[in-house]
Design a protein around this motif. Sequence first.
Motif: not given
Length: 233
Positions: A1-5, A150-151, A184-190, A192-194
Amino acid sequence: MSRASLEKRPREVAAMFDEVAERYDLANDVLSFGQTRLWRRAVLRAVDPRPGQRVLDLAAGTGTSSQPFLLAGAQVVPCDFSLGMLRVGKRRQPLLQFTAGDATRLPFADGVFDAVTISFGLRNVHDPDQALREMLRVTKPGGRLVVCEFSQPVWPPFRTVYSEYLMRALPAIARKVSSNSEAYVYLAESIRAWPDQAELARRIQQAGWHRVAWRNLTGGIVALHRGFRRDDH
């Protein structure tokens, strides 16, 4: 999984955490510059566990977040949907009662915990709103919820710097300390999307929690939300 959604696939997220389990705690310490320990202490104070109370620690991973509750005399149940994390945790901390479970369908009866807490895991749940309702279901009347997640940094210039760190520096550092830097790319994107602090508070309240409030940690990089189940008596 490479993209956060926000439409996360539970099996893929669990597999990702299985893969990084062995070095997960080390990576978190390095990537947060040691802040994770301060955040755990803040969670402990907010949960305020008492001897004999039952605490459910969701997204507990290897149990690092659960240990302080045990030391305070509480009966803690570390729960996670990543079997890899649970295996590593059980090997390192055999006294903890690790339990496999999905936050949207918790394997517990109604009203059995004095406190429920989840740290850095709610944003990885397929349906966070359903998870918040499940947490309410398993909490005793008058019991409490603590969400550490994270916020959004509150100072705009810092927010920009932080966003750059998430998307550029964090994956580069993760390549040095983690077995799966793509995770960790996924985690970083998740992150930002939160939702931001106020929106998460609204969603917690909408799930049925009472007296919802939050406070910022590390300038808003992390927010600590707290709520209570109404006392039915």
